[in-house]
Design a protein around this motif. Structure first.
Motif, mmCIF file in Angstrom:
data_model
loop_
_atom_site.group_PDB
_atom_site.id
_atom_site.type_symbol
_atom_site.label_atom_id
_atom_site.label_comp_id
_atom_site.label_asym_id
_atom_site.label_seq_id
_atom_site.Cartn_x
_atom_site.Cartn_y
_atom_site.Cartn_z
ATOM 1 N N ASN A 113 0.860 -1.189 0.000
ATOM 2 C CA ASN A 113 0.000 0.000 0.000
ATOM 3 C C ASN A 113 0.889 1.230 0.000
ATOM 4 N N ARG A 114 0.360 2.332 -0.514
ATOM 5 C CA ARG A 114 1.147 3.571 -0.473
ATOM 6 C C ARG A 114 1.235 4.082 0.955
ATOM 7 N N ARG A 115 2.450 4.480 1.338
ATOM 8 C CA ARG A 115 2.686 4.997 2.686
ATOM 9 C C ARG A 115 2.016 6.359 2.845
ATOM 10 N N LYS A 116 1.513 6.599 4.044
ATOM 11 C CA LYS A 116 0.920 7.906 4.343
ATOM 12 C C LYS A 116 2.024 8.882 4.745
ATOM 13 N N LEU A 117 1.775 10.140 4.511
ATOM 14 C CA LEU A 117 2.747 11.172 4.871
ATOM 15 C C LEU A 117 2.737 11.418 6.380
ATOM 16 N N GLY A 118 1.555 11.300 6.969
ATOM 17 C CA GLY A 118 1.448 11.436 8.419
ATOM 18 C C GLY A 118 1.492 12.865 8.915
ATOM 19 N N ILE A 149 4.566 14.974 -3.414
ATOM 20 C CA ILE A 149 5.459 14.799 -2.275
ATOM 21 C C ILE A 149 6.240 13.499 -2.454
ATOM 22 N N GLY A 150 7.573 13.587 -2.355
ATOM 23 C CA GLY A 150 8.425 12.401 -2.475
ATOM 24 C C GLY A 150 9.544 12.628 -3.468
ATOM 25 N N GLY A 151 10.565 11.793 -3.377
ATOM 26 C CA GLY A 151 11.728 11.960 -4.258
ATOM 27 C C GLY A 151 12.111 10.673 -4.963
ATOM 28 N N GLY A 152 11.168 9.719 -5.038
ATOM 29 C CA GLY A 152 11.458 8.427 -5.678
ATOM 30 C C GLY A 152 10.886 8.336 -7.085
ATOM 31 N N ASP A 153 10.970 7.142 -7.681
ATOM 32 C CA ASP A 153 10.470 6.915 -9.040
ATOM 33 C C ASP A 153 8.985 7.239 -9.152
ATOM 34 N N SER A 154 8.219 6.855 -8.131
ATOM 35 C CA SER A 154 6.766 7.091 -8.209
ATOM 36 C C SER A 154 6.484 8.585 -8.289
ATOM 37 N N ALA A 155 7.128 9.362 -7.437
ATOM 38 C CA ALA A 155 6.887 10.816 -7.422
ATOM 39 C C ALA A 155 7.208 11.427 -8.785
ATOM 40 N N PHE A 156 8.330 11.015 -9.364
ATOM 41 C CA PHE A 156 8.729 11.614 -10.653
ATOM 42 C C PHE A 156 7.882 11.092 -11.813
ATOM 43 N N HIS A 173 10.544 17.441 -1.832
ATOM 44 C CA HIS A 173 11.298 16.294 -1.302
ATOM 45 C C HIS A 173 12.037 16.725 -0.039
ATOM 46 N N ARG A 174 11.947 15.869 0.969
ATOM 47 C CA ARG A 174 12.520 16.235 2.273
ATOM 48 C C ARG A 174 14.039 16.260 2.261
ATOM 49 N N GLY A 175 14.657 15.441 1.401
ATOM 50 C CA GLY A 175 16.121 15.349 1.389
ATOM 51 C C GLY A 175 16.754 16.236 0.336
ATOM 52 N N LEU A 178 17.920 12.824 -4.481
ATOM 53 C CA LEU A 178 16.730 12.146 -5.000
ATOM 54 C C LEU A 178 17.002 10.650 -5.147
ATOM 55 N N ARG A 179 15.943 9.849 -4.984
ATOM 56 C CA ARG A 179 16.074 8.406 -5.203
ATOM 57 C C ARG A 179 15.697 8.019 -6.626
ATOM 58 N N ALA A 180 14.924 8.849 -7.291
ATOM 59 C CA ALA A 180 14.405 8.501 -8.619
ATOM 60 C C ALA A 180 15.548 8.296 -9.608
ATOM 61 N N TYR A 235 3.484 10.505 -2.717
ATOM 62 C CA TYR A 235 4.224 9.316 -3.189
ATOM 63 C C TYR A 235 5.469 9.133 -2.337
ATOM 64 N N VAL A 236 5.255 8.757 -1.079
ATOM 65 C CA VAL A 236 6.384 8.672 -0.151
ATOM 66 C C VAL A 236 6.741 7.221 0.175
ATOM 67 N N GLY A 237 6.525 6.323 -0.769
ATOM 68 C CA GLY A 237 6.989 4.953 -0.590
ATOM 69 C C GLY A 237 5.856 3.963 -0.378
ATOM 70 N N LEU A 238 6.268 2.719 -0.219
ATOM 71 C CA LEU A 238 5.314 1.603 -0.151
ATOM 72 C C LEU A 238 5.475 0.845 1.164
ATOM 73 N N GLU A 239 4.356 0.327 1.647
ATOM 74 C CA GLU A 239 4.407 -0.522 2.842
ATOM 75 C C GLU A 239 3.781 -1.863 2.534
ATOM 76 N N SER A 280 13.040 -7.257 -2.882
ATOM 77 C CA SER A 280 12.429 -6.889 -4.171
ATOM 78 C C SER A 280 12.824 -5.462 -4.525
ATOM 79 N N ALA A 281 13.120 -5.244 -5.815
ATOM 80 C CA ALA A 281 13.402 -3.877 -6.282
ATOM 81 C C ALA A 281 12.126 -3.202 -6.767
ATOM 82 N N ALA A 282 11.001 -3.866 -6.615
ATOM 83 C CA ALA A 282 9.694 -3.310 -7.000
ATOM 84 C C ALA A 282 9.636 -2.927 -8.477
ATOM 85 N N LEU A 283 10.270 -3.726 -9.307
ATOM 86 C CA LEU A 283 10.162 -3.530 -10.757
ATOM 87 C C LEU A 283 9.158 -4.543 -11.308
HETATM 88 P P1 NAP Z 1 10.636 5.033 -2.638
HETATM 89 O O1 NAP Z 1 11.587 4.692 -3.712
HETATM 90 O O2 NAP Z 1 10.708 4.332 -1.337
HETATM 91 O O3 NAP Z 1 10.754 6.590 -2.390
HETATM 92 C C1 NAP Z 1 9.965 7.214 -1.401
HETATM 93 C C2 NAP Z 1 10.333 8.663 -1.338
HETATM 94 O O4 NAP Z 1 9.493 9.292 -0.371
HETATM 95 C C3 NAP Z 1 11.775 8.925 -0.910
HETATM 96 O O5 NAP Z 1 12.280 9.991 -1.647
HETATM 97 C C4 NAP Z 1 11.635 9.267 0.578
HETATM 98 O O6 NAP Z 1 12.584 10.188 1.031
HETATM 99 C C5 NAP Z 1 10.288 9.921 0.624
HETATM 100 N N1 NAP Z 1 9.632 9.760 1.912
HETATM 101 C C6 NAP Z 1 9.442 8.620 2.610
HETATM 102 N N2 NAP Z 1 8.755 8.864 3.748
HETATM 103 C C7 NAP Z 1 8.547 10.198 3.768
HETATM 104 C C8 NAP Z 1 7.898 11.065 4.680
HETATM 105 N N3 NAP Z 1 7.307 10.612 5.792
HETATM 106 N N4 NAP Z 1 7.860 12.376 4.392
HETATM 107 C C9 NAP Z 1 8.421 12.847 3.248
HETATM 108 N N5 NAP Z 1 9.046 12.076 2.333
HETATM 109 C C10 NAP Z 1 9.100 10.759 2.603
HETATM 110 O O7 NAP Z 1 9.095 4.864 -3.106
HETATM 111 P P2 NAP Z 1 8.455 4.889 -4.581
HETATM 112 O O8 NAP Z 1 8.921 6.048 -5.337
HETATM 113 O O9 NAP Z 1 6.993 4.703 -4.358
HETATM 114 O O10 NAP Z 1 9.042 3.578 -5.261
HETATM 115 C C11 NAP Z 1 8.852 2.321 -4.619
HETATM 116 C C12 NAP Z 1 9.581 1.253 -5.411
HETATM 117 O O11 NAP Z 1 8.934 1.101 -6.672
HETATM 118 C C13 NAP Z 1 11.024 1.627 -5.713
HETATM 119 O O12 NAP Z 1 11.822 0.467 -5.646
HETATM 120 C C14 NAP Z 1 10.968 2.149 -7.133
HETATM 121 O O13 NAP Z 1 12.187 2.003 -7.843
HETATM 122 C C15 NAP Z 1 9.860 1.296 -7.722
HETATM 123 N N6 NAP Z 1 9.203 2.009 -8.828
HETATM 124 C C16 NAP Z 1 9.708 1.812 -10.070
HETATM 125 C C17 NAP Z 1 9.142 2.498 -11.123
HETATM 126 C C18 NAP Z 1 9.695 2.273 -12.502
HETATM 127 O O14 NAP Z 1 10.412 1.295 -12.725
HETATM 128 N N7 NAP Z 1 9.418 3.164 -13.442
HETATM 129 C C19 NAP Z 1 8.096 3.379 -10.935
HETATM 130 C C20 NAP Z 1 7.617 3.558 -9.645
HETATM 131 C C21 NAP Z 1 8.199 2.880 -8.594
HETATM 132 P P3 NAP Z 1 14.111 9.780 1.367
HETATM 133 O O15 NAP Z 1 14.749 9.555 0.031
HETATM 134 O O16 NAP Z 1 14.615 10.968 2.112
HETATM 135 O O17 NAP Z 1 14.020 8.549 2.209
#
Ligand code: NAP
Length: 313
Positions: A113-118, A149-156, A173-175, A178-180, A235-239, A280-283
């Protein structure tokens, strides 16, 4: 109680691939899914890295095609929610909202599930300006200002979708880092209506009936400011979706299911596939591979022979 040879929990890419692979071997396969087929990808508009799709493909198109493929192979779909597992009998029993399902082998592909910002305002304005679905809600913000909100692939990925609709997209993005993936960051950074704000934390989502602004804190100065926005996409990550496991399988420190290279969990005959498993790399391509690997392992658990594997061990 209904009985199957293989039960698959979750109809995302991992679960659907597992179901199609197992069903093609002639065993009785059930896929139990609480929403529709596709899982996380059902809200994704552009998938660029799925093997065989040279042009970007929408997740809401890929999901139903994969379901059809699994059904043609003989898998049965059951729309229900798995609320618990009984693992103390001769075979696993799934406790679902509509009844119980027994399976000689189980593949857990329940995803995340998508993580909540809280922050304050997130719950209050859910569906009234706070969203997790750019492709569903993006068109509502034509010409307006939205924050991602977020700096990962999903956010971008989703910022790129939103930039086609909104007048202005702020990626917050808080940092500082970027992770994206770099090509994605470059593509999105080059869009005229996108601004990336690093080192910036969301303190509160502010509104009346709907979202009106964000309260932001700049990391460097520590100063707070109010940023007017019409929508907020989180888009702050997955749980991992592990609540129904009831602590019966070994988990990693991040709450993902520990498996070996055959997707075998700590319980015999129970396998995990996709981003619910540790490592898992979530690909999507990886999720499909996990699903196929788990199906082969489940079939072997049921007694099927795979000569190349048997010879290699
Ligand atoms: P993610 O890679 O875990 O990135 C989450 C982002 O949210 C990070 O930048 C993180 O910051 C930030 N974050 C986390 N908790 C936060 C909070 N409480 N407040 C503010 N920012 C917060 O999540 P995702 O982008 O959803 O991707 C999940 C997985 O799916 C990854 O492995 C990704 O590669 C994959 N994915 C792949 C694709 C693709 O292949 N095109 C597309 C989407 C997702 P910090 O960096 O500071 O921790």
């Amino acid at each position: 109680m209904r009985e199957f040879d293989v039960a698959v929990i979750g109809a995302g890419v991992a679960g659907l691939t597992a179901a199609a692979t197992a069903a093609r071997h002639g065993v009785r396969v059930a896929v139990i899914e609480k929403m529709g087929a596709g899982g996380q990808i059902m809200t994704v508009e552009r998938i660029e890295n799925f093997p065989g799709a040279a042009e970007p493909i929408a997740g809401f198109e890929l999901g139903p095609v994969m379901q059809e493929q699994a059904e043609q192979a003989g898998a049965e779909f059951i729309l229900d929610t798995v609320e618990g597992l009984a693992l103390d009998g001769p075979v696993p029993v799934l406790k679902c909202g509509e009844g119980e399902i027994a399976a000689r082998s189980l593949i857990i592909a329940a995803g995340s599930n998508r993580r909540k910002l809280g922050v304050p305002g997130e719950e209050e304005f859910a569906g009234r300006g706070v969203s997790h679905c750019a492709s569903c809600d993006g068109p509502l913000y034509r010409g307006m200002t939205v924050a991602v909100i977020g700096g990962g692939d999903s956010a971008f990925d989703e910022a790129r979708v939103l930039a086609a609709h909104a007048g202005k997209v702020l990626i917050i993005h808080r940092g500082e880092k970027l992770r994206a993936a770099r090509p994605l960051v470059d593509a999105v950074s080059g869009l005229a209506n996108v601004k990336i704000c690093l080192g910036t934390t969301v303190e509160e989502i502010i509104g009346e009936d709907v979202v009106r602004a964000l309260s932001l804190r700049e990391g460097a100065s520590g100063a707070s400011r109010r940023e007017p926005v019409d929508g907020v996409f989180v888009y702050v990550g997955l749980e991992p979706n592990i609540g129904f496991l009831g602590g019966q399988l070994e988990l990693s420190e991040h709450g993902r299911i520990v498996t070996d290279r055959f997707m075998q969990t700590s319980a015999p005959g129970i396998f995990a596939a996709g981003d619910i498993r540790q490592g898992s790399a979530a690909l999507l391509a990886e999720a499909a591979g996990d699903g196929a690997t788990a199906a082969v392992a489940a079939l072997r658990h049921l007694g099927a022979r795979f000569e190349s594997l048997d010879a290699a061990e």
